[in-house]
Scaffold this active site. Structure first.
Site, short mmCIF file in Angstrom:
data_model
loop_
_atom_site.label_atom_id
_atom_site.label_comp_id
_atom_site.label_asym_id
_atom_site.label_seq_id
_atom_site.Cartn_x
_atom_site.Cartn_y
_atom_site.Cartn_z
CE LYS A 54 -11.08 -25.36 12.07
NZ LYS A 54 -10.99 -25.56 13.33
CD GLN A 98 -8.11 -25.40 15.74
OE1 GLN A 98 -9.13 -24.61 15.24
NE2 GLN A 98 -7.74 -26.56 15.50
CG ASP A 121 -15.63 -26.13 17.21
OD1 ASP A 121 -15.67 -26.88 16.38
OD2 ASP A 121 -14.66 -25.49 18.06
N1 LIG Z 1 -12.25 -26.07 17.96
C1 LIG Z 1 -11.97 -27.27 17.35
N2 LIG Z 1 -10.85 -27.78 17.56
C2 LIG Z 1 -10.50 -28.92 16.62
C3 LIG Z 1 -11.33 -29.39 15.77
C4 LIG Z 1 -12.62 -28.89 15.59
O1 LIG Z 1 -13.41 -29.41 14.92
N3 LIG Z 1 -13.03 -27.67 16.47
N4 LIG Z 1 -11.00 -30.56 15.03
C5 LIG Z 1 -9.55 -30.88 15.26
C6 LIG Z 1 -8.71 -30.22 14.04
N5 LIG Z 1 -9.32 -29.80 12.72
C7 LIG Z 1 -10.06 -28.50 12.98
O2 LIG Z 1 -9.86 -27.75 13.77
C8 LIG Z 1 -8.95 -30.35 11.40
C9 LIG Z 1 -8.39 -31.49 11.41
C10 LIG Z 1 -8.01 -32.08 9.90
C11 LIG Z 1 -8.42 -31.19 8.99
C12 LIG Z 1 -8.02 -31.73 7.55
O3 LIG Z 1 -8.63 -31.13 6.54
N6 LIG Z 1 -7.28 -32.60 7.23
C13 LIG Z 1 -6.64 -33.16 6.32
C14 LIG Z 1 -5.17 -33.43 6.34
C15 LIG Z 1 -4.38 -32.29 6.88
C16 LIG Z 1 -3.06 -32.46 7.00
O4 LIG Z 1 -2.45 -32.68 5.86
O5 LIG Z 1 -2.35 -32.40 8.16
C17 LIG Z 1 -7.32 -34.13 5.83
O6 LIG Z 1 -7.95 -35.22 6.41
O7 LIG Z 1 -7.60 -34.51 4.42
C18 LIG Z 1 -9.14 -30.08 9.13
C19 LIG Z 1 -9.58 -29.75 10.55
C20 LIG Z 1 -8.81 -30.65 16.30
N7 LIG Z 1 -9.31 -29.45 16.94
#
Ligand SMILES: Nc1nc2c(c(=O)[nH]1)N[C@@H](CN(C=O)c1ccc(C(=O)N[C@@H](CCC(=O)O)C(=O)O)cc1)CN2
Length: 302
Positions: A54, A98, A121
């Site tokens: 981020k 987060q 968020d």
């Molecule tokens: N305050 C928040 N916490 C969390 C959120 C949120 O939207 N707001 N969402 C999730 C985690 N998350 C962002 O925070 C998030 C999860 C996954 C990805 C992502 O790009 N994933 C990749 C793979 C990553 C890997 O290899 O592990 C993909 O799917 O291609 C981005 C953001 C929980 N917490």
């Protein structure tokens, strides 16, 4: 015909390019860039990666970017004090705490403390209420649901009239908001969950199937209606002994290869919804900056 793999990374890159352009225009007009503060409590390795990503994307978009990393021993009062400080900072437009937070901290109380105008968020009850009452254009909308719907629109276009959408999962963070966004686009929406009778049969009626249950590969190929658009919100790390001892791999809530036999289009994991979550966070920060400065809400393109 094999299903189209919806390329979330490519769509996210288009959103981010648009955000970057508009952030430069905003900065020229207001004499300051949009500002995003991300707060991480503890050392959860996945959260550390997401927070780092981020920060990197915020900098790439030309934002002022702040990261606040607090030890796992941080008390709720200390976290609330930091949120209060960020609420009062005029150069910060977006605040993201987060999740998950360590045990002992009341997540709802922390989310409630964030100024709704800076709630990038979209988890504050004011933003939840605006979305639920059909006023999404005034709300900050949760990033993963907003990103999921953009991916659907990229395949089906902006109107989902006549389509039956089944959302498997009823969380406040994904299931409920994604259902609201689909309803707003005139889809007929069913929210299903662990207590739904004959879930496979219900899923087979879906023109749009959104999986947000948090159970690795729960949605099987024969649950998918021929020609459906399948959006997999799940991110599950499972053992992968074929890669070596102790190794893992990432899978979604859908058995992708099985589902791709029936679907017209499907989001992969990784590379589907995940990248959209971070792109929409940047978009929300830009929107918050505009609204806080009394400017019209930017209509971002993807
Ligand atoms: N305050 C928040 N916490 C969390 C959120 C949120 O939207 N707001 N969402 C999730 C985690 N998350 C962002 O925070 C998030 C999860 C996954 C990805 C992502 O790009 N994933 C990749 C793979 C990553 C890997 O290899 O592990 C993909 O799917 O291609 C981005 C953001 C929980 N917490």
């Amino acid at each position: 015909m094999p299903a189209l793999r919806i390329d979330g990374r490519a769509v996210a890159a288009r959103v981010l390019a648009d955000v970057k352009n508009r952030a430069a225009t905003f900065a020229a007009a207001k004499g300051r860039p949009p500002g995003l503060a991300v707060v991480l409590v503890g050392e959860d390795p996945a959260s550390q990666v997401y927070v780092r990503n981020k920060g990197r994307e915020a900098e790439a978009a030309g934002f002022r970017s702040e990261q606040h990393t607090l030890p796992v021993t941080t008390g709720e009062a200390e976290l609330l004090a930091l949120v209060g400080k960020l609420n009062a900072d005029p150069g910060i437009d977006g605040i993201l705490v987060q999740l998950p937070l360590p045990k002992g901290i009341d997540t709802d109380r922390v989310l409630l403390a964030i100024d709704p105008a800076k709630d990038v968020d979209g988890f504050h009850p004011i933003n939840v209420g605006l979305l639920g009452s059909g006023a999404a254009e005034k709300a900050l909308v949760p990033c993963t649901p907003a990103g999921s719907v953009i991916l659907i629109e990229n395949v089906l276009g902006p109107s989902l009239a006549g389509k039956h959408a089944v959302v498997v999962g009823r969380s406040n963070i994904v299931g409920k908001p994604v259902a609201q966004l689909l309803l707003q686009r005139d889809a007929t929406v069913t929210i299903a969950h662990s207590r739904t009778a004959d879930l496979p049969a219900l899923c087979r009626t879906a023109d749009i199937l959104v999986a947000a249950v948090g159970r690795p590969e729960m949605i099987r190929g024969d649950w998918v209606k021929p020609g459906a658009v399948v959006v997999d919100v799940g991110i599950n790390r499972i053992p992968a002994p074929e890669k070596g001892e102790g190794k893992t791999r990432l899978v979604g809530d859908v058995a992708t290869e099985e589902a791709a036999v029936h679907a017209a289009a499907i989001t992969p994991v990784p590379g589907g919804v995940g990248p959209m979550t971070i792109a929409l966070l940047m978009a929300n920060t830009l929107v918050a900056a505009h609204l806080r400065e009394g400017l019209p809400r930017p209509a971002l393109t993807a």
